[in-house]
Write a protein that holds these residues in place. Structure first.
Motif, PDB file in Angstrom:
ATOM      1  N   SER A   1       0.816  -1.212   0.000  1.00  0.00           N
ATOM      2  CA  SER A   1       0.000   0.000   0.000  1.00  0.00           C
ATOM      3  C   SER A   1       0.849   1.263   0.000  1.00  0.00           C
ATOM      4  O   SER A   1       0.361   2.343  -0.290  1.00  0.00           O
ATOM      5  N   GLY A   2       2.132   1.124   0.344  1.00  0.00           N
ATOM      6  CA  GLY A   2       3.043   2.260   0.284  1.00  0.00           C
ATOM      7  C   GLY A   2       2.883   3.252   1.409  1.00  0.00           C
ATOM      8  O   GLY A   2       3.267   4.400   1.266  1.00  0.00           O
ATOM      9  N   ASN A   3       2.313   2.840   2.565  1.00  0.00           N
ATOM     10  CA  ASN A   3       2.195   3.769   3.681  1.00  0.00           C
ATOM     11  C   ASN A   3       2.413   3.048   5.006  1.00  0.00           C
ATOM     12  O   ASN A   3       2.534   1.827   5.052  1.00  0.00           O
ATOM     13  N   THR A   4       2.476   3.821   6.075  1.00  0.00           N
ATOM     14  CA  THR A   4       2.754   3.271   7.399  1.00  0.00           C
ATOM     15  C   THR A   4       1.514   3.277   8.298  1.00  0.00           C
ATOM     16  O   THR A   4       1.637   3.221   9.515  1.00  0.00           O
ATOM     17  N   ASP A   5       0.345   3.348   7.714  1.00  0.00           N
ATOM     18  CA  ASP A   5      -0.883   3.474   8.507  1.00  0.00           C
ATOM     19  C   ASP A   5      -1.049   2.341   9.516  1.00  0.00           C
ATOM     20  O   ASP A   5      -1.437   2.574  10.664  1.00  0.00           O
TER      21      ASP A   5
END
Length: 287
Positions: free
Chosen positions: A45-49
């Motif tokens: 997803s390309g994020n650190t959520d």
């Protein structure tokens, strides 16, 4: 040197493709594993959520135990703490984007890999694609801490905020191209064992800047004008810090480089940083 009681946690703002993986390996040897938390990127997803959510749900006593927080996050993690210390590494923005492109090509698990491969996307197209915020002044974005939607562009206000944060809140900020000096500053600041290292996560056979087309370079510069200004600002400040250290720092730097070459030769044939581990053990015994 500031009060060591109040310096933790160290919060490392890890800019992608800035040499941060190597720095993480050094810092990881300085602190217990249970005293570290990684805000890693979920490549799909390309994020650190997910990592941020995990940390926010952690019991407060565990959060307070942390000595080191690190990952591809932006300025702002300190909201959980009264005392903290930010550090970061900044890299020449053009070199960073070039490195990022070739890194994606060689990493099938990366969330942009299939897009690049299926579209046979060259560096020029990648630089102008807008596929990721990491192509649009990501260093300014992260250091400013100003949250934008993925399609929103950086502006000069973010740049000025990033400069302010860098000077005001980052006890130490390093330069990727001056990695040894950066490590020595960190070692002196935090009282680490000698931060010996070997470069990690590097890309073999990546073309040099002089092999990149003028159009690709121009497109990267256009999309990262604020990062270019921020980097120049950081280099100027970094030079002043090093100059103020005087001749003793340069002597320590030469000694560090000499011994690091020796330790690296010991570690190279093995996995697990054997040479570095043995050195750390020796230091503990002789203290």
């Amino acid at each position: 040197m500031f009060n060591s009681i109040n310096q933790y946690p160290i919060i490392f703002t890890h800019v992608p493709r800035s040499g941060g993986t190597t720095l993480v390996s050094v810092m990881g040897r300085q602190y217990k594993k249970e005293d570290q938390f990684f805000f890693y990127v979920r490549e799909k997803s390309g994020n650190t959520d997910e990592a941020l959510a995990e940390f926010s749900k952690m019991p407060e006593n565990r959060q307070m135990q942390m000595k080191l927080l690190q990952g591809h996050t932006s300025y702002g993690i300190h909201e959980y703490y009264k005392d903290y210390t930010y550090i970061t590494l900044l890299r020449d923005p053009v070199e960073r984007v070039i490195s990022y492109y070739y890194y994606i090509l060689k990493l099938p698990g990366h969330y942009l890999h299939n897009i690049l491969m299926s579209n046979k996307m060259k560096l020029e197209g990648f630089a102008d694609s807008g596929l990721s915020a990491e192509l649009d002044n990501i260093q300014t974005r992260q250091i400013s801490g100003i949250q934008l939607k993925s399609h929103e562009k950086c502006d000069r206000n973010m740049l000025e905020t990033a400069k302010h944060n860098l000077i005001t809140h980052y006890k130490i900020f390093g330069i990727t191209e001056r990695f040894d000096e950066t490590l020595l500053l960190l070692q002196q600041q935090f009282g680490w064992n000698y931060p010996f290292y070997t470069a990690l996560n590097t890309i073999e056979n990546k073309p040099g800047r002089n092999q990149i087309s003028a159009r690709a370079l121009a497109l990267i510069e256009k999309a990262n004008q604020y990062d270019i200004e921020l980097y120049a600002f950081a280099v100027e400040q970094f030079n002043q810090i090093i100059n103020n250290k005087g001749p003793a720092f340069q002597r320590d730097l030469e000694k560090f480089r000499k011994y690091n070459r020796i330790i690296e030769k010991i570690s190279r044939p093995y996995t697990g940083n054997l040479g570095f581990t043995l050195w750390d053990f020796y230091i503990k015994l002789t203290r």
